[in-house]
Design a protein around this motif. Structure first.
Motif, short mmCIF file in Angstrom:
data_model
loop_
_atom_site.label_atom_id
_atom_site.label_comp_id
_atom_site.label_asym_id
_atom_site.label_seq_id
_atom_site.Cartn_x
_atom_site.Cartn_y
_atom_site.Cartn_z
N SER A 53 -40.66 -57.70 -3.37
CA SER A 53 -41.94 -58.41 -3.32
C SER A 53 -41.97 -59.43 -2.20
O SER A 53 -42.90 -60.23 -2.12
CB SER A 53 -42.22 -59.09 -4.66
OG SER A 53 -41.20 -60.01 -4.96
N THR A 54 -40.97 -59.39 -1.32
CA THR A 54 -40.92 -60.31 -0.18
C THR A 54 -40.72 -59.55 1.12
O THR A 54 -39.97 -59.99 1.99
CB THR A 54 -39.83 -61.37 -0.36
OG1 THR A 54 -38.58 -60.69 -0.56
CG2 THR A 54 -40.11 -62.25 -1.56
N MET A 55 -41.36 -58.38 1.22
CA MET A 55 -41.24 -57.60 2.45
C MET A 55 -41.82 -58.38 3.62
O MET A 55 -42.73 -59.22 3.45
CB MET A 55 -41.98 -56.26 2.31
CG MET A 55 -41.54 -55.41 1.14
SD MET A 55 -39.81 -54.92 1.18
CE MET A 55 -39.80 -53.81 2.58
N GLU A 56 -41.30 -58.10 4.81
CA GLU A 56 -41.76 -58.77 6.02
C GLU A 56 -42.33 -57.74 7.00
O GLU A 56 -42.03 -56.56 6.93
CB GLU A 56 -40.61 -59.54 6.66
CG GLU A 56 -40.06 -60.63 5.77
CD GLU A 56 -38.94 -61.41 6.44
OE1 GLU A 56 -38.51 -62.42 5.86
OE2 GLU A 56 -38.52 -61.01 7.53
N SER A 57 -43.14 -58.24 7.92
CA SER A 57 -43.76 -57.37 8.91
C SER A 57 -42.72 -56.56 9.68
O SER A 57 -42.93 -55.37 9.97
CB SER A 57 -44.59 -58.19 9.91
OG SER A 57 -45.65 -58.86 9.25
N ALA A 58 -41.61 -57.18 9.98
CA ALA A 58 -40.56 -56.52 10.77
C ALA A 58 -39.92 -55.35 10.04
O ALA A 58 -39.24 -54.52 10.67
CB ALA A 58 -39.49 -57.53 11.17
#
Length: 127
Positions: free
Chosen positions: A107-112
């Protein structure tokens, strides 16, 4: 990589609903983790929701949990974001993202974490 095209954005009153769609091209869609991000004016792009390649697992930012639902139809190469109980602070450009090499979805995915992106669709929540 896959090519992604979002649709379904628009102007809605607070408390209203919208459903965003993201159509993907290419044969690898069913093997991709899919995500939705958003970017408000003057702010960084932020994670909204993600779904595993099978659709069996979904993940949400705390700010949208209980109001937004991500889903996918691998037969149609499409991922959806159902947005209910919309608030003015949900106003942003919403982007669809895909990546085949993601192993762990959180639930803390990042754009990268995502390699393919759509062009974005504007969502405005205002009375």
């Amino acid at each position: 990589q896959v090519q992604l095209v979002e649709s379904g954005g628009g102007l809605v009153q607070p408390g209203g609903s919208l459903r965003l769609s993201c159509a993907a091209s290419g044969r690898t869609f069913s093997k991709c983790v899919m995500g939705w991000f958003r970017q408000a004016p003057g702010k960084e792009r932020e994670f909204v929701a993600a779904i595993s390649w099978s659709g069996g697992s979904t993940y949400y930012a705390d700010s949208v949990k209980g109001r937004f639902t991500i889903s996918r139809d691998n037969a149609k190469n499409t991922v959806y974001l159902q947005m209910n109980s919309l608030k003015p602070e949900d106003t942003a450009v919403y982007y669809c993202a895909a990546d085949r090499s993601i192993v762990v979805v959180t639930s803390t995915m990042e754009s990268a974490d995502f390699g393919s992106w759509g062009q974005g669709t504007q969502v405005t929540v205002s009375s």
